[in-house]
Scaffold this motif. Structure first.
Motif, PDB file in Angstrom:
ATOM      1  N   LEU A   1      82.084  49.735  32.631  1.00 13.85           N
ATOM      2  CA  LEU A   1      81.447  50.886  31.994  1.00 13.85           C
ATOM      3  C   LEU A   1      82.483  51.844  31.411  1.00 13.85           C
ATOM      4  O   LEU A   1      82.336  52.312  30.277  1.00 13.85           O
ATOM      5  N   LEU A   2      83.525  52.139  32.153  1.00 14.84           N
ATOM      6  CA  LEU A   2      84.519  53.101  31.686  1.00 14.84           C
ATOM      7  C   LEU A   2      85.202  52.638  30.408  1.00 14.84           C
ATOM      8  O   LEU A   2      85.532  53.452  29.535  1.00 14.84           O
ATOM      9  N   GLN A   3      85.410  51.337  30.257  1.00 18.95           N
ATOM     10  CA  GLN A   3      86.130  50.845  29.087  1.00 18.95           C
ATOM     11  C   GLN A   3      85.362  51.058  27.791  1.00 18.95           C
ATOM     12  O   GLN A   3      85.932  50.950  26.707  1.00 18.95           O
ATOM     13  N   LYS A   4      84.078  51.356  27.877  1.00 19.84           N
ATOM     14  CA  LYS A   4      83.318  51.654  26.674  1.00 19.84           C
ATOM     15  C   LYS A   4      83.572  53.080  26.183  1.00 19.84           C
ATOM     16  O   LYS A   4      83.259  53.398  25.038  1.00 19.84           O
TER      17      LYS A   4
ATOM     18  N   ASP B   1      76.927  51.329  43.040  1.00 19.28           N
ATOM     19  CA  ASP B   1      75.630  51.861  43.468  1.00 19.28           C
ATOM     20  C   ASP B   1      75.755  53.114  44.324  1.00 19.28           C
ATOM     21  O   ASP B   1      74.768  53.794  44.580  1.00 19.28           O
ATOM     22  N   PHE B   2      76.970  53.416  44.769  1.00 18.77           N
ATOM     23  CA  PHE B   2      77.192  54.561  45.650  1.00 18.77           C
ATOM     24  C   PHE B   2      77.747  55.753  44.860  1.00 18.77           C
ATOM     25  O   PHE B   2      78.116  56.764  45.439  1.00 18.77           O
ATOM     26  N   ILE B   3      77.800  55.624  43.528  1.00 21.80           N
ATOM     27  CA  ILE B   3      78.402  56.657  42.688  1.00 21.80           C
ATOM     28  C   ILE B   3      77.315  57.580  42.127  1.00 21.80           C
ATOM     29  O   ILE B   3      76.324  57.113  41.569  1.00 21.80           O
ATOM     30  N   GLU B   4      77.524  58.874  42.277  1.00 23.90           N
ATOM     31  CA  GLU B   4      76.624  59.863  41.680  1.00 23.90           C
ATOM     32  C   GLU B   4      77.008  60.153  40.234  1.00 23.90           C
ATOM     33  O   GLU B   4      76.158  60.239  39.364  1.00 23.90           O
ATOM     34  N   ARG B   5      78.310  60.292  39.968  1.00 26.22           N
ATOM     35  CA  ARG B   5      78.779  60.516  38.616  1.00 26.22           C
ATOM     36  C   ARG B   5      80.289  60.260  38.572  1.00 26.22           C
ATOM     37  O   ARG B   5      80.956  60.222  39.614  1.00 26.22           O
ATOM     38  N   VAL B   6      80.783  60.114  37.353  1.00 27.31           N
ATOM     39  CA  VAL B   6      82.208  59.940  37.113  1.00 27.31           C
ATOM     40  C   VAL B   6      82.629  60.973  36.079  1.00 27.31           C
ATOM     41  O   VAL B   6      82.025  61.073  35.011  1.00 27.31           O
ATOM     42  N   GLU B   7      83.662  61.747  36.402  1.00 26.32           N
ATOM     43  CA  GLU B   7      84.139  62.799  35.517  1.00 26.32           C
ATOM     44  C   GLU B   7      85.491  62.411  34.940  1.00 26.32           C
ATOM     45  O   GLU B   7      86.425  62.090  35.687  1.00 26.32           O
ATOM     46  N   LEU B   8      85.576  62.408  33.610  1.00 25.70           N
ATOM     47  CA  LEU B   8      86.798  62.037  32.901  1.00 25.70           C
ATOM     48  C   LEU B   8      87.431  63.304  32.357  1.00 25.70           C
ATOM     49  O   LEU B   8      86.964  63.876  31.371  1.00 25.70           O
ATOM     50  N   LEU B   9      88.459  63.759  33.017  1.00 26.98           N
ATOM     51  CA  LEU B   9      89.189  64.958  32.613  1.00 26.98           C
ATOM     52  C   LEU B   9      90.446  64.513  31.891  1.00 26.98           C
ATOM     53  O   LEU B   9      91.302  63.848  32.475  1.00 26.98           O
ATOM     54  N   THR B  10      90.557  64.841  30.618  1.00 24.31           N
ATOM     55  CA  THR B  10      91.724  64.420  29.849  1.00 24.31           C
ATOM     56  C   THR B  10      92.670  65.589  29.668  1.00 24.31           C
ATOM     57  O   THR B  10      92.266  66.736  29.518  1.00 24.31           O
ATOM     58  N   GLY B  11      93.953  65.289  29.682  1.00 26.75           N
ATOM     59  CA  GLY B  11      94.984  66.320  29.623  1.00 26.75           C
ATOM     60  C   GLY B  11      95.676  66.446  30.960  1.00 26.75           C
ATOM     61  O   GLY B  11      95.183  65.996  31.995  1.00 26.75           O
ATOM     62  N   GLY B  12      96.840  67.063  30.955  1.00 29.77           N
ATOM     63  CA  GLY B  12      97.637  67.178  32.169  1.00 29.77           C
ATOM     64  C   GLY B  12      96.951  67.986  33.250  1.00 29.77           C
ATOM     65  O   GLY B  12      96.397  69.056  32.992  1.00 29.77           O
TER      66      GLY B  12
ATOM     67  N   ALA C   1      72.602  57.366  36.263  1.00 27.80           N
ATOM     68  CA  ALA C   1      71.700  56.724  35.311  1.00 27.80           C
ATOM     69  C   ALA C   1      72.463  55.897  34.288  1.00 27.80           C
ATOM     70  O   ALA C   1      72.019  54.816  33.888  1.00 27.80           O
ATOM     71  N   ASP C   2      73.620  56.381  33.847  1.00 24.83           N
ATOM     72  CA  ASP C   2      74.447  55.616  32.914  1.00 24.83           C
ATOM     73  C   ASP C   2      74.938  54.319  33.549  1.00 24.83           C
ATOM     74  O   ASP C   2      74.979  53.267  32.910  1.00 24.83           O
ATOM     75  N   ILE C   3      75.329  54.411  34.824  1.00 25.51           N
ATOM     76  CA  ILE C   3      75.799  53.222  35.531  1.00 25.51           C
ATOM     77  C   ILE C   3      74.677  52.207  35.667  1.00 25.51           C
ATOM     78  O   ILE C   3      74.850  51.013  35.418  1.00 25.51           O
ATOM     79  N   ALA C   4      73.485  52.685  36.054  1.00 32.55           N
ATOM     80  CA  ALA C   4      72.347  51.782  36.217  1.00 32.55           C
ATOM     81  C   ALA C   4      71.979  51.138  34.891  1.00 32.55           C
ATOM     82  O   ALA C   4      71.671  49.937  34.828  1.00 32.55           O
ATOM     83  N   ALA C   5      72.011  51.917  33.792  1.00 35.29           N
ATOM     84  CA  ALA C   5      71.627  51.393  32.488  1.00 35.29           C
ATOM     85  C   ALA C   5      72.614  50.373  31.954  1.00 35.29           C
ATOM     86  O   ALA C   5      72.281  49.568  31.083  1.00 35.29           O
ATOM     87  N   SER C   6      73.843  50.395  32.463  1.00 35.06           N
ATOM     88  CA  SER C   6      74.846  49.441  32.009  1.00 35.06           C
ATOM     89  C   SER C   6      74.734  48.088  32.706  1.00 35.06           C
ATOM     90  O   SER C   6      75.220  47.084  32.186  1.00 35.06           O
ATOM     91  N   GLY C   7      74.112  48.059  33.893  1.00 33.85           N
ATOM     92  CA  GLY C   7      74.048  46.827  34.667  1.00 33.85           C
ATOM     93  C   GLY C   7      75.392  46.391  35.198  1.00 33.85           C
ATOM     94  O   GLY C   7      75.545  45.263  35.677  1.00 33.85           O
ATOM     95  N   ALA C   8      76.395  47.276  35.136  1.00 38.51           N
ATOM     96  CA  ALA C   8      77.761  46.907  35.513  1.00 38.51           C
ATOM     97  C   ALA C   8      77.886  46.736  37.016  1.00 38.51           C
ATOM     98  O   ALA C   8      77.365  47.538  37.788  1.00 38.51           O
TER      99      ALA C   8
END
Length: 979
Positions: free
Chosen positions: A78-81, A144-155, A65-72
């Motif tokens: 999208l990630l750079q935001k 359009d083929f992405i369900e979600r993106v997970e950003l895990l920070t740290g080693g 939904a975030d990807i769709a709302a961005s129109g990217a």
């Protein structure tokens, strides 16, 4: 039944035929995302199947939904935001001037470097898009083929291996999809450029028992160019100069506009050693004095390079992705993933700036105007009388000499078309035996890039064509008989549009570059419950992996040898492999106890054996403690590793044209500054001072510095140490806050033995301050005046890769989410904020720590604000919906190291904060059809002026286009149809 049988057979064929090739999985990604995934913390970075547990490491999630709302159309947009992201090495708006890789899009967590951010797809490594590097090109991932993106920070190296020093970007593709969706979109900027076209088709079907499925996606996107000349702030060449040099207050920099190039299509011709010993032509062919940027009495004779430069690289993509799963029974299945991406990018810059020094290096750029033929001196008939009367023998061979610079407008702009193809196939078997989960996999990925460029010349042919004598059919011929036999045509460089088509054909040298990256993976893992403890099961995971990386980059022969007058780029070849074994455990200590609704420990260890750097070890240990259902504390301590990539190890000397400040400028015979004595010790500098009274640089000197970048096969692995501690608040027991989620995480990452190229400006400062004269070996100056180059001007500043320093950052991430009905509709809100306390680098062991946060940093090459935030709001009311994204970048100042060179205090010159607002309106025309209309940068916020000559400047944009939006307001309209 027939449809199900056909589906099962198709999946079986795809899985089994692909099994001879690939994959690598993270079991923790098997749990499906909940509808409010962006408000919850998901399990990631673990091999243990535990879908209901939270991650002990900070994790942020962006869903479909975030990807769709961005129109990217590209995931990078999208990630750079997200405020955890730093400046990518490559994007559409900062890569136009790159020798290769124009239009590639990468990511950079925490501003620690692209190669320290590991990008995964479905928890598996993905082949790089950058030759010699590990960075993934996000152009190859269909949004359009992405369900979600997970950003895990740290080693996370103990879990995923090398490169996960700053963190992991895990892209989870859709699965168990039925039917077909069509998404079509078009748009452009308010200046009628940056045209965007998008078409996405996604199809999927599932067997009747729900155990087998297959999906496929086809996507096409096209993003148009944005030219520098079409934005007021970048339409004219300019340069930032210390204000004291322009009559202004001496505590600021002001743009010199215009600051044209002295390399012009009509040419500049030098017949002496003084600045006045030169001339050029006007548009009517009349000889006039040179005045590059104009004066009170003369119009400018210089050249505006911004007429040809680009702000955004045009990009066209064809994408195909497919996934499938075939269940043999309830416990065992085969799977596959396939991706093919074809990307085309075009870069464009001004015609080549040719210096006679490029052709006559041995004679310091001096071109003979006459030749000894059969015992007699014969004049080149193309040399004008005005020039011939003023020149003399400067190199002692008895012939008169001159030098020149000329913009090769007849050759045309330097244009490069890059065609990249990325193929990846992964396949394997997975299942369950006696409550133990297993997986075995193999994977193959390849990126191949073919680049064709124009605008260069063959230096040897150009030299033959310059050396003309009387004779031949047309009265003028090339002096060299062998050259004549090979088609040499005399070339006239005196004046605008004087090069004939025949001569142009003889000297033009199209270029090419072929890059290849190959990745091979294999491995196996098991995970399950070892035995039951009072608080739950002791779970473990064990596995083994093999990875091989290969890369090559081969330019055409002229480019390799530097005989096309441009960068000399020798071929690069390299490969390495690694065998790794890992173990992970989750130990539940308490459950449903006083002040301990849950308490667990997590730990992992990985050992790797690299063919390049030998053995490596990484580990992490973490905890999760929930005193009540409403609050949970989490923390991790990790040691991660990053093995050097192929370019860092094996890159041969490759020519570059960096921007540096010369501390010798302004030094006199008696001045007593910090650098002055060492500067005067250089013979060329001393000669320049004697001739001019002080060391003086011309515009050509400033713009003409070169240097060579070198790899180092003796590098060893970096070691990163990270600590994260955080709290998650989900106050479900308080009705008024039951829809609210809050997280706060402290992070600290330090890297030891960090791989750095010796910083060029640092080398210069160390050399001439006398702090470390060894760095003088990286610097070469002109001993005498050479062609259009002043005596003593810097000729080369070289750099090589070393495990020479350190790098670190620390700060705090905050997120807050809330969702509930408001009025007739539902409101969703999500805020993410990052405060960066420190971001430092120490490029050499004896260097001072350089703080980069809050600066437009020379080291990072971009703006690094302390405060960054993004606020997402979405309101749905019946068939209507509106979403907004507000992105905030805090204020920064110019790099303190840069200001130090001008004896200015830190933070004395600042750049204000910038806030961007994006909107999207949706309307459900009917149940299966949705229309959407969006506008990005709705208030047309202009980028801050970070002019050429200042740190962070992206050539052609006159700003830091890696961070700030140089394009302006953009509109798009689209339709989504579900069938």
């Amino acid at each position: 039944m027939m449809r199900e049988r056909v589906l099962s057979n198709s999946i079986r064929l795809l899985c089994l035929s692909g099994f001879a090739l690939t994959v690598h999985t993270a079991f923790a990604q098997e749990a499906p995302a909940t509808p409010d995934a962006i408000q919850t913390v998901q399990v990631t970075g673990s091999r243990i199947r535990s879908p209901n547990a939270d991650s002990p490491s900070p994790l942020q999630i962006l869903n479909a939904a975030d990807i769709a709302a961005s129109g990217a159309t590209n995931l990078q947009d999208l990630l750079q935001k997200n405020p955890t992201m730093g400046t990518p090495t490559s994007s559409r708006t900062n890569s136009n001037f790159q020798t290769s890789g124009g239009g590639i899009t990468t990511v950079n967590l925490r501003n620690m470097g692209d190669s320290r951010t590991l990008v995964l797809v479905n928890g598996r490594r993905f082949v790089s898009g950058v030759a010699g590097d590990t960075a993934v090109d996000l152009n190859t991932i269909p949004t359009d083929f992405i369900e979600r993106v997970e950003l895990l920070t740290g080693g996370a190296s103990a879990t995923y291996g090398s490169d996960a020093v700053a963190g992991v970007i895990n892209i989870i593709l859709k699965r168990n999809f039925n039917g077909m969706t069509i998404d079509a979109q078009g748009g452009r900027s308010s200046r009628h450029d940056d045209e965007k076209r998008k078409l996405g088709l996604t199809w999927g079907t599932t067997s009747a028992d729900g155990n087998s499925n297959i999906m496929a996606h086809f996507g096409y996107t096209k993003q148009g160019a944005v030219m520098s000349k079409d934005r007021d702030f970048s339409a004219v060449d300019q340069f930032s100069k210390m204000a004291g040099d322009t009559g202004e207050a001496a505590d600021a920099f002001v743009p010199i506009r215009p600051f044209y190039s002295s390399f012009t299509p009509q040419g500049t011709f030098i017949y002496g050693t003084r600045g006045a010993d030169r001339f050029t032509y006007d548009r009517n062919g009349n000889i006039i004095p040179v005045s590059t940027n104009g004066s009170a009495t003369q119009a400018p004779t210089g050249y505006n390079r911004s007429d040809f430069r680009s702000i955004a690289v045009p990009t066209e993509r064809y994408l195909f992705a497919t996934t499938g799963n075939f269940a043999f029974n309830q416990d065992h299945s085969a799977f596959f993933e396939g991706t093919y991406a074809q990307t085309r990018n075009s870069t464009n810059i001004e015609p080549f700036a040719l210096n006679s020094l490029d052709i006559y290096k041995a004679s310091s750029g001096q071109v003979p105007a006459e030749f000894l033929v059969n015992g007699a001196m014969v004049r080149n008939p193309l040399v004008p009388q005005y020039l011939y009367d003023r020149i003399k023998d400067t190199d002692g061979d008895g012939a008169r000499d001159y030098s020149f610079t000329r913009r090769l407008a007849e050759v045309g702009s330097r244009h490069s078309d890059a065609d990249r193809g990325t193929f990846r196939l992964a396949t394997g078997l997975k299942g369950t035996v006696s409550n133990w989960n297993y997986e075995a996999f193999i994977s193959y990925g390849k990126t191949k890039e073919s680049q064709v460029s124009t605008g260069q010349v063959n230096v040897m042919n150009f030299r033959n064509a310059l050396e003309a004598i009387p004779g031949g059919i047309n009265g003028i011929q090339c002096r060299d008989a062998n050259a004549r036999a090979q088609g040499c045509v005399p070339i006239n460089v005196f004046g605008r549009d004087t090069i004939s088509p025949e001569a142009l054909k003889y000297v033009t040298a199209p270029g090419s570059l072929d890059n290849s990256i190959v990745q091979k993976l294999a491995g196996a893992s098991i995970n399950g419950d070892l035995y039951q403890l009072p608080a739950g099961a002791l779970s473990v995971a064990l596995g083994w992996e093999y990875r091989r990386e290969e890369s090559s980059s081969i330019a055409d022969p002229l480019t390799q040898s530097g005989l096309n007058a441009g960068n000399a780029i020798p071929p690069t070849f390299g490969k390495y492999d690694v065998r790794e074994a890992y173990v992970e455990a989750r130990v539940p200590l308490l459950k449903d106890a006083p002040f301990a609704k849950q308490l667990s420990l997590l730990t992992a260890y990985r050992h790797g054996n690299y063919s390049s750097v030998g053995g490596t070890n990484s580990w992490n240990a973490g905890f999760e403690w929930a005193p009540t259902n409403d609050i949970k504390f989490r923390g991790t301590k990790a040691v991660s590793t990053r093995a050097p990539n192929i370019s860092e190890l094996y890159q041969p000397p490759s020519q570059n044209f960096p921007s540096v400040n010369d501390p010798c400028e302004g030094v006199t015979a008696t001045s007593t500054g910090k650098y002055d004595a060492a500067c005067r010790a250089a013979p060329g500098v001393a000669a320049n001072i004697a001739a001019n009274g002080e060391f003086t640089l011309t515009q050509a000197d400033i713009q003409g510095v070169s240097g060579y970048d070198r790899g180092n096969p003796n590098l060893k692995a970096e070691k990163g140490k990270s600590t994260t501690v955080g709290v998650i608040l989900t106050p479900r027991s308080i009705p008024v806050l039951s829809k609210f989620t809050f997280t706060a995480d402290y992070f600290k990452i330090n890297i030891e033995d960090a791989i750095f190229g010796t910083p060029r400006q640092y080398s210069i400062d160390q050399c001439y301050s006398g702090t470390n004269p060894a760095f003088c070996s990286y610097i070469t100056r002109w001993a005498t005046a050479a062609g259009n180059t002043s005596a003593g001007a810097i000729r080369y500043v070289d750099t090589t890769q070393l495990n020479s320093g350190g790098l670190g950052t620390k700060g705090v991430d905050l997120t807050a989410s809330w969702s509930d009905r408001v009025g007739p509709g539902r409101l969703n809100a999500h805020l993410a904020y990052t405060y960066v306390k420190t971001l430092w680098n120490k490029p050499m062991p004896d260097a001072d720590v350089d703080e980069n946060v809050g600066e437009v940093s020379e080291f990072i090459g971009s703006s690094t604000p302390k405060h960054k935030a993004v606020l997402n709001l979405a309101y749905k009311w019946g068939d209507w919906g509106i979403s907004t994204t507000t992105t905030y970048n805090g204020k920064v100042s110019l790099d303190d190291q840069f200001l130090k060179g001008f004896e200015l205090p830190p933070r004395s010159i600042g750049i204000g904060s910038k806030t961007y607002n994006d909107f999207q309106l949706t309307y459900a025309l009917k149940k299966s059809t949705e229309l959407y209309l969006g506008v990005d940068n709705a208030f047309d916020v202009k980028p801050p002026p970070i002019i050429s000559g200042l740190p962070g400047n992206v050539t052609g944009t006159e700003t830091d286009a890696s961070v700030y939006d140089p394009i302006g307001r953009r509109y798009y309209f689209g339709v989504r149809v579900s069938l």
